[in-house]
Design an enzyme around this catalytic site. Structure first.
Site, PDB file in Angstrom:
ATOM      1  N   GLU A   1      10.392   1.402  10.223  1.00  0.00           N
ATOM      2  CA  GLU A   1      11.438   2.372   9.848  1.00  0.00           C
ATOM      3  C   GLU A   1      10.806   3.746   9.974  1.00  0.00           C
ATOM      4  O   GLU A   1       9.967   4.115   9.164  1.00  0.00           O
ATOM      5  CB  GLU A   1      11.884   2.170   8.393  1.00  0.00           C
TER       6      GLU A   1
ATOM      7  N   LYS B   1       0.856  -1.192   0.000  1.00  0.00           N
ATOM      8  CA  LYS B   1       0.000   0.000   0.000  1.00  0.00           C
ATOM      9  C   LYS B   1       0.888   1.236   0.000  1.00  0.00           C
ATOM     10  O   LYS B   1       1.496   1.577   1.003  1.00  0.00           O
ATOM     11  CB  LYS B   1      -0.938   0.047   1.210  1.00  0.00           C
TER      12      LYS B   1
ATOM     13  N   CYS C   1      14.256  10.976   5.735  1.00  0.00           N
ATOM     14  CA  CYS C   1      14.235  10.532   7.141  1.00  0.00           C
ATOM     15  C   CYS C   1      15.615  10.616   7.767  1.00  0.00           C
ATOM     16  O   CYS C   1      15.749  10.912   8.958  1.00  0.00           O
ATOM     17  CB  CYS C   1      13.717   9.100   7.228  1.00  0.00           C
TER      18      CYS C   1
ATOM     19  N   GLU D   1      10.803  16.153  14.498  1.00  0.00           N
ATOM     20  CA  GLU D   1      11.122  16.046  13.072  1.00  0.00           C
ATOM     21  C   GLU D   1      10.254  17.018  12.271  1.00  0.00           C
ATOM     22  O   GLU D   1       9.026  16.985  12.370  1.00  0.00           O
ATOM     23  CB  GLU D   1      10.849  14.612  12.608  1.00  0.00           C
TER      24      GLU D   1
HETATM   25  P1  NAD Z   1       2.760   8.435   7.474  1.00  0.00           P
HETATM   26  O1  NAD Z   1       3.043   7.683   8.719  1.00  0.00           O
HETATM   27  O2  NAD Z   1       1.771   9.531   7.515  1.00  0.00           O
HETATM   28  O3  NAD Z   1       2.256   7.449   6.325  1.00  0.00           O
HETATM   29  C1  NAD Z   1       3.014   6.353   5.878  1.00  0.00           C
HETATM   30  C2  NAD Z   1       2.093   5.298   5.289  1.00  0.00           C
HETATM   31  O4  NAD Z   1       1.260   4.785   6.325  1.00  0.00           O
HETATM   32  C3  NAD Z   1       1.152   5.818   4.208  1.00  0.00           C
HETATM   33  O5  NAD Z   1       1.052   4.843   3.187  1.00  0.00           O
HETATM   34  C4  NAD Z   1      -0.179   5.931   4.939  1.00  0.00           C
HETATM   35  O6  NAD Z   1      -1.296   5.812   4.105  1.00  0.00           O
HETATM   36  C5  NAD Z   1      -0.087   4.739   5.875  1.00  0.00           C
HETATM   37  N1  NAD Z   1      -0.977   4.809   7.035  1.00  0.00           N
HETATM   38  C6  NAD Z   1      -1.446   5.911   7.675  1.00  0.00           C
HETATM   39  N2  NAD Z   1      -2.236   5.558   8.713  1.00  0.00           N
HETATM   40  C7  NAD Z   1      -2.267   4.198   8.738  1.00  0.00           C
HETATM   41  C8  NAD Z   1      -2.888   3.226   9.566  1.00  0.00           C
HETATM   42  N3  NAD Z   1      -3.649   3.581  10.607  1.00  0.00           N
HETATM   43  N4  NAD Z   1      -2.693   1.926   9.300  1.00  0.00           N
HETATM   44  C9  NAD Z   1      -1.903   1.536   8.282  1.00  0.00           C
HETATM   45  N5  NAD Z   1      -1.291   2.417   7.446  1.00  0.00           N
HETATM   46  C10 NAD Z   1      -1.459   3.719   7.674  1.00  0.00           C
HETATM   47  O7  NAD Z   1       4.182   8.928   6.975  1.00  0.00           O
HETATM   48  P2  NAD Z   1       4.502   9.892   5.754  1.00  0.00           P
HETATM   49  O8  NAD Z   1       4.097  11.276   6.113  1.00  0.00           O
HETATM   50  O9  NAD Z   1       3.962   9.268   4.500  1.00  0.00           O
HETATM   51  O10 NAD Z   1       6.082   9.789   5.686  1.00  0.00           O
HETATM   52  C11 NAD Z   1       6.953  10.618   6.368  1.00  0.00           C
HETATM   53  C12 NAD Z   1       7.526   9.900   7.570  1.00  0.00           C
HETATM   54  O11 NAD Z   1       8.193   8.714   7.157  1.00  0.00           O
HETATM   55  C13 NAD Z   1       8.582  10.732   8.277  1.00  0.00           C
HETATM   56  O12 NAD Z   1       8.426  10.612   9.668  1.00  0.00           O
HETATM   57  C14 NAD Z   1       9.886  10.085   7.840  1.00  0.00           C
HETATM   58  O13 NAD Z   1      10.968  10.277   8.713  1.00  0.00           O
HETATM   59  C15 NAD Z   1       9.487   8.652   7.759  1.00  0.00           C
HETATM   60  N6  NAD Z   1      10.425   7.905   6.926  1.00  0.00           N
HETATM   61  C16 NAD Z   1      11.264   7.002   7.520  1.00  0.00           C
HETATM   62  C17 NAD Z   1      12.186   6.309   6.754  1.00  0.00           C
HETATM   63  C18 NAD Z   1      13.115   5.300   7.376  1.00  0.00           C
HETATM   64  O14 NAD Z   1      13.630   4.483   6.643  1.00  0.00           O
HETATM   65  N7  NAD Z   1      13.349   5.332   8.664  1.00  0.00           N
HETATM   66  C19 NAD Z   1      12.258   6.531   5.375  1.00  0.00           C
HETATM   67  C20 NAD Z   1      11.399   7.472   4.809  1.00  0.00           C
HETATM   68  C21 NAD Z   1      10.471   8.142   5.585  1.00  0.00           C
END
Ligand code: NAD
Length: 489
Positions: A258, A183, A291, A386
């Protein structure tokens, strides 16, 4: 121009925006609108899945699991290489669609990201063929370790590096013999759909890779709470990770998380200053939506003036604009809500007494001026949370002890970068840093063989090389008695 209900056409590339379930395209009765961050243009209407589509996708993954998990490793590896070939063949399409969808630089998608997407498949295909552990003896009994495929996996990914992060999960999960439901994030859903086409062309059997589109709260949570899902791998934010962890509790589904970071970049007075400044300015990459970004610059007191002068000179020369233009350094941020969030952090920091050495404000459209804030305290929001935008803070330190204290002084622990001319110091300091990855005099060098993940709130578990197979498999030890063994005496 009339738009087809569940299809997008981006720079002449047609993208089917329906789900891909059991080897077929499946529409939803509802859709959501996908918009380009470059100019706000509507790219298409995307299928908005619910628990129904989540259940159908998991059922398809479950049905395909016996066949795929028993497919010989060599055949699985061959198909993964065929997917990599397909990615390379469609590299231009993938690059322009990704840039239009998430606003990151086209040249980086062309030359860095998409080749890396292909490499993800090749790497895990090759690793699969080498996967093994030497048998060993216990009182004449043979211990044989095997990596058994775990079952259907739910893979949930963010928008900042969509296809790169998706395939960094899809490739090892498939290599391990699992079937998956992917997803992607709702702000950048398009390239995942192209990946489904590529996988079908590579003759990945139906149901082995399934793709569902939609909101996290609607379809994402239905996936992560599904009892037939045997692994959840998630990349995204800490609040979402908490919700996913809660939804996984009922089935005790193993999780890999992650998450975000607030990583330090430590510059010691003995560093090569040009290199240190380059490393610091690099943290604006992808408009700060990385990230791993070292967003907290920690600089040793005697060099802070000179460092700041050179930093400002270099950062001020960065060109902000259309990410499709080869001379652009920084593109737009992803979404009006993200820009709002970034500006909120900056304005609250300024109100609390921070000074903007550069930036500190929005620009036209979804662009945010690269920002450097000084006069910030360790416990302030801007140092602790962040931002995920082009916003860095600068603090000074007097000695190594203080540098380590500041570096470790947040709830995160994803990465850290050191600039120093003294490698003994580098060894001493990195040993004390809480971080999944430490870079010394470099940044963002990643090998898929290496473990990747975060400490503290930055994540749970490690992926990469052997760690990926450990996560995506049920690792088993089979102990066989020697011939003629009797179980007494
Ligand atoms: P997010 O947590 O808002 O969303 C990530 C994914 O989770 C999306 O596909 C979203 O639709 C899904 N999601 C949201 N609510 C959910 C639920 N209740 N159940 C299941 N899935 C759900 O994150 P974002 O804004 O898309 O991404 C940015 C974040 O990701 C930042 O905090 C960044 O640091 C982190 N990030 C971490 C890494 C790493 O490798 N550590 C890499 C890239 C981004």
């Amino acid at each position: 121009m009339t738009r087809e209900p569940q299809k997008a056409v981006v720079a002449g590339v047609s993208v089917d925006t329906r789900h891909w379930i059991g080897g077929e395209r499946v529409a939803s009765s509802q859709t959501f609108t996908d918009v380009s961050p470059i100019d706000g243009s509507v790219l298409g209407e995307i299928a908005r899945g619910t628990a129904t589509e989540a259940a159908a996708a998991v059922a398809a993954a479950k049905a395909a699991f016996p066949g795929w998990s028993r497919t010989p490793r060599s055949e699985r590896a061959r198909i993964l290489h065929a997917i990599a070939d397909g990615v390379e063949k469609r590299l231009e399409d993938l690059a322009i669609v990704e840039t239009t969808d998430n606003g990151a630089l086209l040249r980086s998608h062309r030359h860095g990201v998409m080749p890396r997407v292909a490499h993800n498949f090749r790497f895990f295909a090759d690793w699969l063929l080498r996967l093994g552990h030497e048998d060993f003896q216990t009182r004449g009994h043979t211990n044989h370790v095997s990596w058994d495929p775990a079952g259907p996996c739910a893979l949930i990914t963010p928008w900042n590096a969509p296809l790169m992060l998706a395939t960094w999960k899809v490739a090892p999960a498939l290599a391990a013999g699992n079937t998956v439901v992917l997803k992607p994030a709702e702000w950048s859903p398009l390239t995942a759909s192209l990946l489904a086409d590529i996988a079908a062309e590579a003759r990945l059997p139906a149901g082995v890779l399934n793709l569902v589109q939609g909101y996290g709260s609607e379809i994402g949570s239905a996936l992560t709470s599904h009892p037939d899902v045997r692994r959840i791998s998630f990349t995204g934010s800490v609040p979402t990770a908490r919700r996913i962890a809660e939804s996984a509790v009922a089935n005790l589904t193993p999780l890999s998380l992650e998450l975000g970071g607030k990583s330090p970049l430590l510059v010691f007075a003995d560093a090569d200053l040009d290199l240190a400044v380059d490393l610091a300015v690099d943290q604006y990459d992808n408009a700060g939506q990385v990230c791993l970004a070292g967003t907290r610059l920690l600089v040793e007191e005697p060099i802070v003036e000179e460092f700041t002068r050179r930093f400002v000179e270099k950062a001020s020369a960065l060109k902000q604009g259309d990410p499709r233009d080869g001379t652009t350094d920084i593109g737009p941020n992803i979404h009006p809500r993200q820009l709002e969030k970034i500006d909120g952090f900056v304005q609250r920091a300024l109100a609390a007494g921070a000074k903007a050495v550069i930036g500190g404000h929005r620009k036209e459209g979804l662009y945010y001026a690269p920002t450097l804030l000084t006069d910030v305290t360790q416990d302030s929001e801007i140092v602790q949370e962040e931002v995920f935008g082009p916003v860095l803070t600068l603090q000074t330190f007097a000695d190594e002890e203080e540098a380590v204290r500041l570096a470790n002084g947040t709830r995160f622990g994803l990465a850290a970068t050191l600039a120093t001319g003294d490698l003994e110091r580098a060894e001493r300091v990195s040993a004390r840093l809480v971080a999944g990855t430490v870079w010394v005099n470099c940044f963002f060098v990643r090998d898929l063989k290496a473990p990747f993940g975060g400490s503290r709130l930055s994540g749970v578990g490690r992926e990469g090389g052997a760690w990926s197979f450990d996560f995506y498999c049920d690792v088993k030890n089979t102990v066989t008695a020697p011939k003629g063994w009797t179980n007494h005496g």
